[in-house]
Design an enzyme around this catalytic site. Structure first.
Site, PDB file in Angstrom:
ATOM      1  N   ASP A  62       0.829  -1.214   0.000  1.00  0.00           N
ATOM      2  CA  ASP A  62       0.000   0.000   0.000  1.00  0.00           C
ATOM      3  C   ASP A  62       0.859   1.259   0.000  1.00  0.00           C
ATOM      4  OD1 ASP A  62      -2.429   1.380  -0.006  1.00  0.00           O
ATOM      5  OD2 ASP A  62      -2.395   1.618   2.163  1.00  0.00           O
TER       6      ASP A  62
ATOM      7  N   SER B  38      -6.991   5.662  -0.186  1.00  0.00           N
ATOM      8  CA  SER B  38      -7.350   4.445  -0.922  1.00  0.00           C
ATOM      9  C   SER B  38      -8.767   4.021  -0.554  1.00  0.00           C
ATOM     10  CB  SER B  38      -6.345   3.335  -0.629  1.00  0.00           C
ATOM     11  OG  SER B  38      -5.981   3.355   0.724  1.00  0.00           O
TER      12      SER B  38
ATOM     13  N   GLN C 185      -5.649  -1.370  -6.728  1.00  0.00           N
ATOM     14  CA  GLN C 185      -6.242  -0.458  -5.754  1.00  0.00           C
ATOM     15  C   GLN C 185      -6.918   0.686  -6.475  1.00  0.00           C
ATOM     16  OE1 GLN C 185      -4.029   2.619  -2.959  1.00  0.00           O
ATOM     17  NE2 GLN C 185      -4.225   0.698  -1.864  1.00  0.00           N
TER      18      GLN C 185
HETATM   19  C1  LIG Z   1     -12.978   7.552   1.176  1.00  0.00           C
HETATM   20  C2  LIG Z   1     -13.814   8.302   2.195  1.00  0.00           C
HETATM   21  C3  LIG Z   1     -13.165   9.635   2.519  1.00  0.00           C
HETATM   22  C4  LIG Z   1     -15.192   8.537   1.596  1.00  0.00           C
HETATM   23  O1  LIG Z   1     -16.009   9.118   2.573  1.00  0.00           O
HETATM   24  P1  LIG Z   1     -16.978  10.316   2.181  1.00  0.00           P
HETATM   25  O2  LIG Z   1     -17.792  10.603   3.366  1.00  0.00           O
HETATM   26  O3  LIG Z   1     -17.694   9.955   0.953  1.00  0.00           O
HETATM   27  O4  LIG Z   1     -15.934  11.496   1.988  1.00  0.00           O
HETATM   28  P2  LIG Z   1     -15.776  12.596   0.831  1.00  0.00           P
HETATM   29  O5  LIG Z   1     -17.090  13.190   0.512  1.00  0.00           O
HETATM   30  O6  LIG Z   1     -15.014  12.007  -0.311  1.00  0.00           O
HETATM   31  O7  LIG Z   1     -14.876  13.681   1.564  1.00  0.00           O
HETATM   32  C5  LIG Z   1     -13.499  13.465   1.801  1.00  0.00           C
HETATM   33  C6  LIG Z   1     -12.818  14.830   1.743  1.00  0.00           C
HETATM   34  O8  LIG Z   1     -12.928  15.379   0.443  1.00  0.00           O
HETATM   35  C7  LIG Z   1     -13.625  16.628   0.505  1.00  0.00           C
HETATM   36  N1  LIG Z   1     -14.526  16.714  -0.652  1.00  0.00           N
HETATM   37  C8  LIG Z   1     -15.603  15.949  -0.894  1.00  0.00           C
HETATM   38  N2  LIG Z   1     -16.142  16.285  -2.088  1.00  0.00           N
HETATM   39  C9  LIG Z   1     -15.389  17.284  -2.590  1.00  0.00           C
HETATM   40  C10 LIG Z   1     -15.421  18.052  -3.794  1.00  0.00           C
HETATM   41  N3  LIG Z   1     -16.331  17.866  -4.736  1.00  0.00           N
HETATM   42  N4  LIG Z   1     -14.481  18.973  -3.975  1.00  0.00           N
HETATM   43  C11 LIG Z   1     -13.551  19.192  -3.055  1.00  0.00           C
HETATM   44  N5  LIG Z   1     -13.450  18.492  -1.901  1.00  0.00           N
HETATM   45  C12 LIG Z   1     -14.351  17.555  -1.683  1.00  0.00           C
HETATM   46  C13 LIG Z   1     -14.361  16.605   1.817  1.00  0.00           C
HETATM   47  O9  LIG Z   1     -14.568  17.896   2.308  1.00  0.00           O
HETATM   48  C14 LIG Z   1     -13.408  15.843   2.691  1.00  0.00           C
HETATM   49  O10 LIG Z   1     -12.296  16.652   3.077  1.00  0.00           O
HETATM   50  P3  LIG Z   1     -11.899  16.825   4.612  1.00  0.00           P
HETATM   51  O11 LIG Z   1     -11.615  15.431   5.103  1.00  0.00           O
HETATM   52  O12 LIG Z   1     -13.092  17.426   5.249  1.00  0.00           O
HETATM   53  O13 LIG Z   1     -10.681  17.692   4.577  1.00  0.00           O
HETATM   54  C15 LIG Z   1     -14.001   7.442   3.488  1.00  0.00           C
HETATM   55  O14 LIG Z   1     -14.683   6.282   3.176  1.00  0.00           O
HETATM   56  C16 LIG Z   1     -12.693   7.123   4.100  1.00  0.00           C
HETATM   57  O15 LIG Z   1     -12.035   7.978   4.689  1.00  0.00           O
HETATM   58  N6  LIG Z   1     -12.288   5.851   3.981  1.00  0.00           N
HETATM   59  C17 LIG Z   1     -11.026   5.419   4.493  1.00  0.00           C
HETATM   60  C18 LIG Z   1      -9.905   5.673   3.480  1.00  0.00           C
HETATM   61  C19 LIG Z   1      -8.566   5.306   4.082  1.00  0.00           C
HETATM   62  O16 LIG Z   1      -8.300   5.675   5.213  1.00  0.00           O
HETATM   63  N7  LIG Z   1      -7.732   4.562   3.322  1.00  0.00           N
HETATM   64  C20 LIG Z   1      -6.524   4.076   3.852  1.00  0.00           C
HETATM   65  C21 LIG Z   1      -5.535   5.149   4.134  1.00  0.00           C
HETATM   66  S1  LIG Z   1      -4.995   5.969   2.696  1.00  0.00           S
HETATM   67  C22 LIG Z   1      -3.569   5.135   2.343  1.00  0.00           C
HETATM   68  O17 LIG Z   1      -3.080   4.390   3.119  1.00  0.00           O
HETATM   69  C23 LIG Z   1      -2.953   5.352   1.015  1.00  0.00           C
HETATM   70  C24 LIG Z   1      -1.773   6.214   1.168  1.00  0.00           C
HETATM   71  C25 LIG Z   1      -1.733   7.141  -0.012  1.00  0.00           C
HETATM   72  C26 LIG Z   1      -0.337   7.641  -0.164  1.00  0.00           C
HETATM   73  O18 LIG Z   1      -0.032   8.662   0.476  1.00  0.00           O
HETATM   74  O19 LIG Z   1       0.414   7.040  -0.969  1.00  0.00           O
END
Ligand SMILES: CC(C)(COP(=O)(O)OP(=O)(O)OC[C@H]1O[C@@H](n2cnc3c(N)ncnc32)[C@H](O)[C@@H]1OP(=O)(O)O)[C@@H](O)C(=O)NCCC(=O)NCCSC(=O)CCCC(=O)O
Length: 289
Positions: free
Chosen positions: A203, A224, A274
């Site tokens: 990841d 992700s 992913q």
């Molecule tokens: C994916 C989400 C965020 C989806 O939830 P959601 O409620 O649908 O959230 P969201 O609406 O997408 O909001 C998230 C964020 O996106 C913003 N947003 C939303 N729509 C827009 C837009 N049109 N324009 C501009 N910004 C927008 C929202 O305001 C949210 O921002 P905020 O968190 O408030 O700063 C949620 O299910 C979640 O957090 N799941 C867990 C994801 C996670 O933690 N994955 C594992 C960690 S990431 C990783 O390990 C990869 C590393 C990547 C790397 O650095 O390589």
């Protein structure tokens, strides 16, 4: 990091060691720990061959994660487990993992491993950052970014094949190649543990591949959404493996990435896919870090 505390036979607790600067739990840690939880509930003659996960909520680094395992099916050849990672009473990850008894077959093929320099001929991420830091013309914010990266004690050792491309100094194709291995010594151990460590490693730096053609933009929000992984062969996660990450598609604030982990002798050890959400903003400063 992947050593879970067993509360009940099908309930385990994991703690965090490295937390990314985004202050949400690293996805690889949750996947790796979920696979540990699933693997502890199957017998020793079964080997993980695939997992499919959704990240449904951000992980909170201030509390432990509870892993609840459901024995979905114990078949003759294949055994499936469903794991729920829970914080504050709600799932943050749902995962299905499947295990198989060893079943050799004459059907055997794989893509050839890309031809790249050997790890001994490349610099580690830390050596590269030190080299960049010694450049006289570095802006203050670039220096800060580099020092932040250096302080980031990721438990994975990495050697990028094309450092300028890896660090997005210019736009390039959405493909990233680097050698990776777990820090420290794990030893032959059991294959289950090496699969869990590879799930952790897989990841890291995977989703960022989507951003490589867009050096004029930087991530404002990146996470992700799901992660699938297939284990093909025996391997040592504490020995250098080539990680090839390719993004075939991005649109609609989402990007798809495919990863292949190669043993250095050319054997394809694991593949993963992913999808992630990526919201970007234009780069305004000189520094792209
Ligand atoms: C994916 C989400 C965020 C989806 O939830 P959601 O409620 O649908 O959230 P969201 O609406 O997408 O909001 C998230 C964020 O996106 C913003 N947003 C939303 N729509 C827009 C837009 N049109 N324009 C501009 N910004 C927008 C929202 O305001 C949210 O921002 P905020 O968190 O408030 O700063 C949620 O299910 C979640 O957090 N799941 C867990 C994801 C996670 O933690 N994955 C594992 C960690 S990431 C990783 O390990 C990869 C590393 C990547 C790397 O650095 O390589």
């Amino acid at each position: 990091m992947l050593d879970l505390k067993m509360l009940e036979v099908l309930e385990l607790r994991g703690t965090h060691h490295w937390v990314p600067s985004a202050q949400r739990l690293f996805g690889g840690q949750i996947i790796g720990q979920a696979l540990v939880a699933a693997a502890k509930s199957v017998s020793d003659n079964l080997y993980a061959h695939s997992l499919h996960c959704y990240f449904v909520r951000p992980g909170d680094p201030t509390v432990p994660v509870l892993y609840q395992v459901d024995r979905t099916r114990d078949g003759r050849s294949f055994t499936v487990r469903s794991v729920k990672a829970i914080q504050h009473g709600q799932p943050i990850l749902i995962c299905q993992a499947s295990f198989q008894v060893l079943q050799p077959s004459p059907l055997q093929h794989q893509f050839p491993m890309p031809v790249v320099p050997q790890p001994e001929d490349l610099l580690t991420v830390e050596e590269l950052i030190q080299r960049y830091l010694s450049q006289a013309d570095l802006t203050e914010s670039a220096k800060q970014g580099l020092n932040k990266l250096l302080a980031n004690e990721v438990p994975i050792e990495m050697k990028p094949v094309s450092p300028a491309h890896f660090y997005r100094f210019a736009s390039g194709e959405p493909r990233r190649l680097f050698w990776a291995r777990a820090r420290g010594y794990i030893g032959e151990g059991n294959m289950k543990l090496h699969c869990c460590v590879a799930a952790y490693v897989s990841d890291y730096a995977l989703l960022g591949t989507v951003l490589l053609p867009y050096s004029k933009y930087k991530a404002r929000f990146i996470a992700s959404l799901d992660h699938a992984m297939w284990f093909h062969s025996t391997f040592r996660s504490d020995e250098w493996m080539l990680y090839e990450c390719v993004s075939p598609w991005a649109a609609s604030s989402r990007g798809l990435v495919e990863g292949r982990l190669w043993r250095r002798d050319g054997v394809l050890a694991a593949s993963c896919s992913q999808e992630g959400v990526l919201r970007v903003k234009p780069v305004t400063e000189n520094s792209k870090l």
